[in-house]
Design a protein around this motif. Structure first.
Motif, PDB file in Angstrom:
ATOM      1  N   ILE A 359       9.624  -2.165 -17.579  1.00  6.54           N
ATOM      2  CA  ILE A 359       8.370  -2.647 -17.760  1.00  6.54           C
ATOM      3  C   ILE A 359       7.333  -1.811 -16.868  1.00  6.54           C
ATOM      4  O   ILE A 359       6.276  -2.071 -16.593  1.00  6.54           O
ATOM      5  N   LYS A 360       7.447  -0.329 -16.607  1.00  5.54           N
ATOM      6  CA  LYS A 360       6.730   0.446 -15.769  1.00  5.54           C
ATOM      7  C   LYS A 360       6.680   1.573 -16.628  1.00  5.54           C
ATOM      8  O   LYS A 360       7.517   1.848 -17.341  1.00  5.54           O
ATOM      9  N   ALA A 361       5.665   2.559 -16.363  1.00  9.78           N
ATOM     10  CA  ALA A 361       5.331   3.816 -17.001  1.00  9.78           C
ATOM     11  C   ALA A 361       6.420   4.812 -16.750  1.00  9.78           C
ATOM     12  O   ALA A 361       7.269   4.729 -15.802  1.00  9.78           O
ATOM     13  N   ALA A 376       4.696   0.113  -6.591  1.00 16.22           N
ATOM     14  CA  ALA A 376       4.045  -0.815  -6.088  1.00 16.22           C
ATOM     15  C   ALA A 376       2.828  -1.359  -6.313  1.00 16.22           C
ATOM     16  O   ALA A 376       1.686  -0.715  -6.484  1.00 16.22           O
ATOM     17  N   ASP A 377       2.819  -2.655  -6.711  1.00 14.62           N
ATOM     18  CA  ASP A 377       1.537  -3.328  -7.208  1.00 14.62           C
ATOM     19  C   ASP A 377       0.824  -4.080  -5.949  1.00 14.62           C
ATOM     20  O   ASP A 377       1.631  -4.778  -5.312  1.00 14.62           O
ATOM     21  N   CYS A 378      -0.611  -4.058  -5.946  1.00 16.49           N
ATOM     22  CA  CYS A 378      -0.998  -4.790  -4.782  1.00 16.49           C
ATOM     23  C   CYS A 378      -1.537  -6.122  -5.433  1.00 16.49           C
ATOM     24  O   CYS A 378      -2.371  -6.113  -6.334  1.00 16.49           O
ATOM     25  N   GLY A 384      -5.042 -11.536  -8.462  1.00 13.01           N
ATOM     26  CA  GLY A 384      -3.790 -11.007  -8.942  1.00 13.01           C
ATOM     27  C   GLY A 384      -3.830  -9.509  -8.702  1.00 13.01           C
ATOM     28  O   GLY A 384      -4.317  -9.111  -7.452  1.00 13.01           O
ATOM     29  N   GLU A 385      -3.297  -8.641  -9.611  1.00 10.11           N
ATOM     30  CA  GLU A 385      -3.018  -7.380  -9.256  1.00 10.11           C
ATOM     31  C   GLU A 385      -4.683  -6.463  -9.329  1.00 10.11           C
ATOM     32  O   GLU A 385      -5.448  -6.696  -9.993  1.00 10.11           O
ATOM     33  N   ILE A 386      -4.493  -5.827  -8.226  1.00 11.03           N
ATOM     34  CA  ILE A 386      -5.787  -4.895  -7.977  1.00 11.03           C
ATOM     35  C   ILE A 386      -5.332  -3.533  -7.969  1.00 11.03           C
ATOM     36  O   ILE A 386      -6.199  -2.719  -8.275  1.00 11.03           O
ATOM     37  N   ILE A 387      -4.171  -3.183  -7.710  1.00  6.19           N
ATOM     38  CA  ILE A 387      -3.749  -1.752  -7.393  1.00  6.19           C
ATOM     39  C   ILE A 387      -2.484  -1.647  -8.012  1.00  6.19           C
ATOM     40  O   ILE A 387      -1.512  -2.435  -7.977  1.00  6.19           O
ATOM     41  N   GLY A 388      -2.287  -0.663  -9.032  1.00  8.01           N
ATOM     42  CA  GLY A 388      -1.016  -0.425  -9.545  1.00  8.01           C
ATOM     43  C   GLY A 388      -0.652   1.180  -9.036  1.00  8.01           C
ATOM     44  O   GLY A 388      -1.602   2.004  -9.108  1.00  8.01           O
ATOM     45  N   GLY A 389       0.653   1.281  -8.366  1.00  9.44           N
ATOM     46  CA  GLY A 389       0.847   2.462  -7.966  1.00  9.44           C
ATOM     47  C   GLY A 389       2.310   2.815  -7.934  1.00  9.44           C
ATOM     48  O   GLY A 389       2.970   2.114  -8.275  1.00  9.44           O
TER      49      GLY A 389
HETATM   50 MG    MG Z   1      -0.843  -2.143 -13.506  1.00 11.75          MG
END
Ligand code: MG
Ligand code: 4AD
Length: 462
Positions: A359-361, A376-378, A384-389
């Motif tokens: 489910i990730k890049a 790590a998603d914040c 809900g999600e504000i950061i995708g890292g």
């Molecule tokens: Mg994302």
């Protein structure tokens, strides 16, 4: 002209002095022999109360007949009024009309719905709500630059037009100069992009990450902060077709270091906005989100939660009866799950790490279990999600295998793979959705109301 912000800031010095102010009428009251104007010049959240007297103003009648929205230039004396509701007022000696307004000016003094105000995007920055939102947006943007610059990060401008699809989700706006009515075709019927401007399909970028990685491998720590575009057909309160993203990228950094920077950055921005926008935040706290100030204070001074995806799924599965979409290991977390975790379980921001690779890049580093990636998603309450890292895959063989596994072409990523050929090192980065951060800072619940001119499904006016 003197700015209203400066009058409030230097009121001690300016008391009794003559100043000239240019601003727009927010309210006007005519009591026949005297009158009051609340003037706003945009320099600060507060209005300036102008007092005018029929006896001293030759054009009193003309001024008293002005409509809300008119632009005036007022010269007068600053009078300190410590006993009154407002600390000072301007006693007018002369008032000139720079631009009149009309009685049907849409922004009369009453509460307008945000839905109505979205239909007048050209005028809504003149309201208290949007004046506060966009000042916070400006202060937060500056704070982000300050955070990274003070830590020695190099600011990189990454391209808006690109041939790659960083997230691999295919949600791109194509950029073309071809005549859509008369597309050149290859023998097999597909579009012949060799005749297009770039000689191949190009699109608006969904993320500057891959370009930022090129620069991180030279400068160590870099960041990009610019517009990004997604042709996601999601008509929600938190998706826009054009939004701004902050993307730092750091060499010799692992996932833990990545989360530490993200957490420090959010806390820094909160503190800056609290210090520089106290009136705006007090306004949001009264009229938009009652718990805002307490929440920001708490977030700025406590640790974020950290939990693996696998642990999060174990927690969420126990509450499956409450979800529309049932959770099980392997599924992508939906907004309802993200919000449950952060609002009901943690009651503060939380990083969810180590998601299933499916489910990730493609660029995320494969963990030793062979099943999860160092992502790590914040997630934050209310949004809900504000950061995708993630930590990036720095091993050439593993990266190439992943690209092939996903049916992508390694040739298209030759330059990205080169970074793994020449001095590869562990590195990590993240993307913070700037609008979602502004929503978090203001309590505003719809992304359309934190974008100066929102572009969402079915809407790109103004
Ligand atoms: Mg994302
Ligand atoms: O999780 P995303 O898709 O991650 C990336 O694009 C990575 N390349 C970032 C990186 O590692 N450098 O997007 C990152 C963030 C999301 O967490 C969300 O806050 C925001 O961008 N975002 C959107 N904001 C508004 N409207 C949309 N349609 C958004 N899509 C993502």
């Amino acid at each position: 002209y003197t700015k209203i912000a400066a009058i409030y800031a230097d009121s001690e010095q300016l008391g009794g002095q003559t100043v000239t102010v240019g601003g727009w009428v927010r309210t006007i009251r005519d009591m026949k022999t005297f009158g009051f104007i609340e003037l706003n010049d945009g320099s600060c959240f507060k209005n300036l109360q102008v007092v005018m007297e029929a006896g001293t103003l030759a054009n009193y009648k003309d001024i008293a007949a002005q409509n809300v929205g008119a632009a005036l230039i007022v010269t007068g004396t600053v009078v300190l009024t410590p006993e009154a509701k407002q600390p000072l007022e301007l006693k007018a000696a002369s008032i000139e009309v720079e631009g009149t307004s009309t009685p049907d000016y849409p922004l009369q003094k009453k509460r307008h719905s945000v839905e109505f105000l979205r239909t007048i995007q050209h005028l809504r920055p003149r309201t208290n709500l949007f004046s506060a939102v966009f000042r916070v947006r400006s202060v937060a943007a500056y704070a982000i630059h300050q955070f990274f610059q003070e830590r020695g990060f190099v600011y990189v401008h990454t391209p808006i037009i690109t041939a790659s699809d960083c997230e691999g989700a295919g949600e791109m706006f194509q950029v073309t100069t071809l005549d859509l009515q008369n597309l050149p075709k290859n023998e097999d019927g597909t579009v012949d992009f060799s005749q297009d401007f770039f000689g191949k399909p190009a699109n608006l970028t969904v993320s500057g990450q891959l370009n930022a990685e090129n620069f991180a491998m030279a400068f160590g720590d870099v960041y990009t902060f610019g517009p990004t575009f997604r042709a996601e057909n999601s008509n929600t309160q938190r998706h826009a077709a054009e939004f701004w993203m902050i993307e730092p990228e750091m060499a010799f950094t692992d996932l833990k270091g990545d989360m530490d920077v993200a957490e420090a950055m959010i806390k820094f921005v909160i503190r800056q906005v609290m210090a520089k926008c106290p009136q705006e935040l007090a306004f949001f706290n009264s009229f938009v989100d009652k718990g805002l100030l307490e929440r920001l204070e708490h977030v700025a001074s406590s640790d974020f939660g950290r939990v693996t995806y696998t642990e999060a799924v174990e927690i969420l599965e126990k509450h499956n009866d409450q979800f529309d979409y049932k959770v099980s290991w392997g599924c992508d977390l939906q907004t309802e799950h993200e919000r449950y975790l952060t609002e009901q379980v943690y009651k503060k921001p939380v990083f969810v790490t180590d998601y299933p690779k499916e489910i990730k890049a493609f660029y995320m580093r494969l963990n030793d279990d062979g099943k999860t990636v160092a992502a790590a998603d914040c997630l934050v309450p209310g949004i809900g999600e504000i950061i995708g890292g993630s930590q990036r895959e720095e091993r050439l063989d593993v990266l190439e295998a992943r690209i092939k596994e996903l049916g992508m072409r390694t040739e298209d990523y030759w330059w990205y793979c080169d970074l793994r050929r020449y001095g590869s090192c562990k590195h990590a980065g993240f993307g913070l959705g700037f609008e979602r951060l502004v929503m978090y800072l203001t309590g505003v619940s719809n992304i359309r109301d934190v974008l100066p001119h929102p572009r969402t499904v079915g809407s790109a006016d103004f």
